[in-house]
Design an enzyme around this catalytic site. Structure first.
Site, PDB file in Angstrom:
ATOM      1  N   PHE A   1      99.608  61.409  95.199  1.00  0.00           N
ATOM      2  CA  PHE A   1     100.200  61.667  93.888  1.00  0.00           C
ATOM      3  C   PHE A   1     100.129  63.172  93.592  1.00  0.00           C
ATOM      4  O   PHE A   1      99.304  63.893  94.149  1.00  0.00           O
ATOM      5  CB  PHE A   1      99.429  60.855  92.829  1.00  0.00           C
ATOM      6  CG  PHE A   1      99.960  61.003  91.437  1.00  0.00           C
ATOM      7  CD1 PHE A   1     101.231  60.558  91.120  1.00  0.00           C
ATOM      8  CD2 PHE A   1      99.191  61.601  90.443  1.00  0.00           C
ATOM      9  CE1 PHE A   1     101.723  60.704  89.834  1.00  0.00           C
ATOM     10  CE2 PHE A   1      99.679  61.754  89.158  1.00  0.00           C
ATOM     11  CZ  PHE A   1     100.950  61.308  88.855  1.00  0.00           C
TER      12      PHE A   1
ATOM     13  N   ASN B   1      98.893  65.267  91.543  1.00  0.00           N
ATOM     14  CA  ASN B   1      97.691  66.053  91.258  1.00  0.00           C
ATOM     15  C   ASN B   1      96.562  65.809  92.257  1.00  0.00           C
ATOM     16  O   ASN B   1      95.452  66.286  92.069  1.00  0.00           O
ATOM     17  CB  ASN B   1      97.210  65.801  89.825  1.00  0.00           C
ATOM     18  CG  ASN B   1      96.756  64.370  89.622  1.00  0.00           C
ATOM     19  OD1 ASN B   1      96.642  63.615  90.585  1.00  0.00           O
ATOM     20  ND2 ASN B   1      96.489  63.988  88.396  1.00  0.00           N
ATOM     21  N   LYS B   2      96.831  65.067  93.330  1.00  0.00           N
ATOM     22  CA  LYS B   2      95.776  64.808  94.307  1.00  0.00           C
ATOM     23  C   LYS B   2      95.667  65.975  95.300  1.00  0.00           C
ATOM     24  O   LYS B   2      96.522  66.857  95.320  1.00  0.00           O
ATOM     25  CB  LYS B   2      96.048  63.477  95.025  1.00  0.00           C
ATOM     26  CG  LYS B   2      96.035  62.247  94.089  1.00  0.00           C
ATOM     27  CD  LYS B   2      94.659  61.958  93.577  1.00  0.00           C
ATOM     28  CE  LYS B   2      94.409  60.736  92.731  1.00  0.00           C
ATOM     29  NZ  LYS B   2      95.388  59.900  92.167  1.00  0.00           N
ATOM     30  N   ASN B   3      94.619  65.958  96.128  1.00  0.00           N
ATOM     31  CA  ASN B   3      94.362  67.109  97.006  1.00  0.00           C
ATOM     32  C   ASN B   3      95.489  67.349  98.001  1.00  0.00           C
ATOM     33  O   ASN B   3      95.738  68.480  98.398  1.00  0.00           O
ATOM     34  CB  ASN B   3      93.058  66.913  97.776  1.00  0.00           C
ATOM     35  CG  ASN B   3      91.840  66.984  96.866  1.00  0.00           C
ATOM     36  OD1 ASN B   3      91.898  66.524  95.723  1.00  0.00           O
ATOM     37  ND2 ASN B   3      90.762  67.566  97.339  1.00  0.00           N
TER      38      ASN B   3
END
Ligand SMILES: *Cc1c(COP(=O)(O)O)cnc(C)c1O
Length: 379
Positions: free
Chosen positions: A181, A183-185
């Site tokens: 997603f 905003n994930k790393n």
């Protein structure tokens, strides 16, 4: 809002632009060579035997439950201090998520003692979540789960680039699920990956991801098959080539980005300990190597959280809460059979605030946030 320091931020470079452009120019947009390559890269990176790119982690968790045979009448033990998708995925199958408390104010991962208390004859599996990329106590939990004949799914949405004893998180249990997603790393907008070392589960994942069909459009395009059979009620949980192209580039940048997150987290810890000693800093001295997905802090008991977050907002600093616990949501409260006994989850969830953390953040910004937090605490 025009944040001076946003909670999270993604930066794509020319590498991502070129990779996406190449897919568009190829004219092949779904489940082709780029996705196959992305899966190979991900297997090489994590050490998993099988990897399946999917539309998002939520459907990946659903597939993991289905492939493990979880369904109506079963119970799956999950943390409440997680994103709601962890518990929702269990519910999709007709099974019931049973909440277990976290370990302590320092270790926000699920507690093995609490898991032991939550087990019933209907318990079929555990779904663990590696909060912020910090490892659950995998050796102890897995040993106990094996003794009990329970299966283990890892919600590794926060944990791409997290290791414990040099083994990538998500590869410890029967199946692991990663989120890509925005905003994930590792970010592809929407996207995810399911991994397993189990050949039989892998065969299930392949079918479930694509309508239960025995041959895929790509195989037919390659001239490998003329028709197909449908052997189970599958889904369309596929990713597309554009996102896989993004994912491949992002995976190459992951170690660098995670190292940056790690350095910034360490700087936060130093500065916060010095300037905001009243704040709790969970995961001090925690096991394993974290991907540092987020930077959680605990306000002092009795502090007014909304006021604190508003004060930071006034200074252009975005914060968040990870998480409003799942057992407190209307959709979950209503179906509860008894009162929930999750004292540490309740305590931590009431005091947790997530500070900004992203690879392009500067040390000056960490200092800015720390100073703002110190001022806000004096309210
Ligand atoms: C983000 C997240 C998910 C869901 O991931 P999607 O890819 O958005 O479906 C699930 N569990 C946790 C803990 C998450 O943070």
């Amino acid at each position: 809002m025009n944040w001076i320091v946003p909670l999270a931020d993604v930066k794509f470079g020319v590498e991502e632009q070129e990779a996406v452009r190449a897919v568009l120019e190829s004219g092949w947009l779904t489940m082709g060579e780029v996705t196959a390559q992305f899966e190979m890269d991900f297997k090489a990176y994590t050490g998993a035997r099988h990897a399946f790119a999917v539309s998002n982690a939520t459907v990946g968790l659903h597939m993991a439950c289905l492939a493990l045979g979880i369904g109506t009448g079963d119970e799956v033990i999950v943390p409440s201090l997680t994103f709601v998708a962890t518990a929702n995925a269990v519910r999709y199958t007709g099974a019931q998520p049973i909440f277990a408390d976290i370990t302590s104010e320092n270790d926000l991962t699920i507690s093995l003692d609490a898991i032991k208390q939550a087990i019933t004859p209907r318990t079929k599996a555990l779904m663990l979540m590696h909060y912020a990329g910090y490892a659950c106590d995998m050796p102890a939990i897995l040993q106990w789960a094996q003794e009990q004949g329970l299966m283990v799914i890892e919600d590794a949405a926060h944990a791409v680039g997290s290791f414990l004893q040099e083994k990538h998180l998500g590869t410890w249990g029967n199946a692991g699920v990663f989120s890509f997603f925005s905003n994930k790393n590792l970010s592809t907008g929407e996207g995810g990956m399911v991994v397993t070392d189990d050949d039989a589960l892998a065969a299930q994942f392949k079918l479930l991801r694509s309508h239960g069909m025995t041959s895929l459009t790509w195989d037919r395009h390659q001239g490998h098959a003329w028709s197909y059979d449908v052997v189970t009620t599958g889904y369309n949980y596929r990713i597309d080539e554009i996102r896989s192209a993004l994912g491949r580039v992002q995976l190459e940048k992951l170690d660098g980005n995670n190292a940056r997150r790690s350095a910034l987290s360490a700087r936060y810890r130093e500065l916060l300990a010095e300037l905001c000693p009243a704040l709790g800093l969970p995961f001090e001295g925690h096991r394993g190597i974290s991907a540092h997905h987020i930077m959680p802090v605990l306000l002092p008991r009795g502090a007014q959280r909304v006021r604190f977050m508003e004060r930071l907002k006034e200074q252009g600093i975005q914060t968040s809460i990870h998480y409003p616990p799942v057992h407190t949501f209307s959709a979950y409260r209503q179906t509860a059979t008894g009162a929930f006994n999750l004292p540490i989850t309740d305590e931590v969830a009431a005091r947790e605030v997530t500070l900004p953390l992203y690879p392009t953040m500067t040390e000056d910004q960490v200092q800015l946030v720390t100073l703002a937090a110190a001022r806000a605490l004096e309210c």
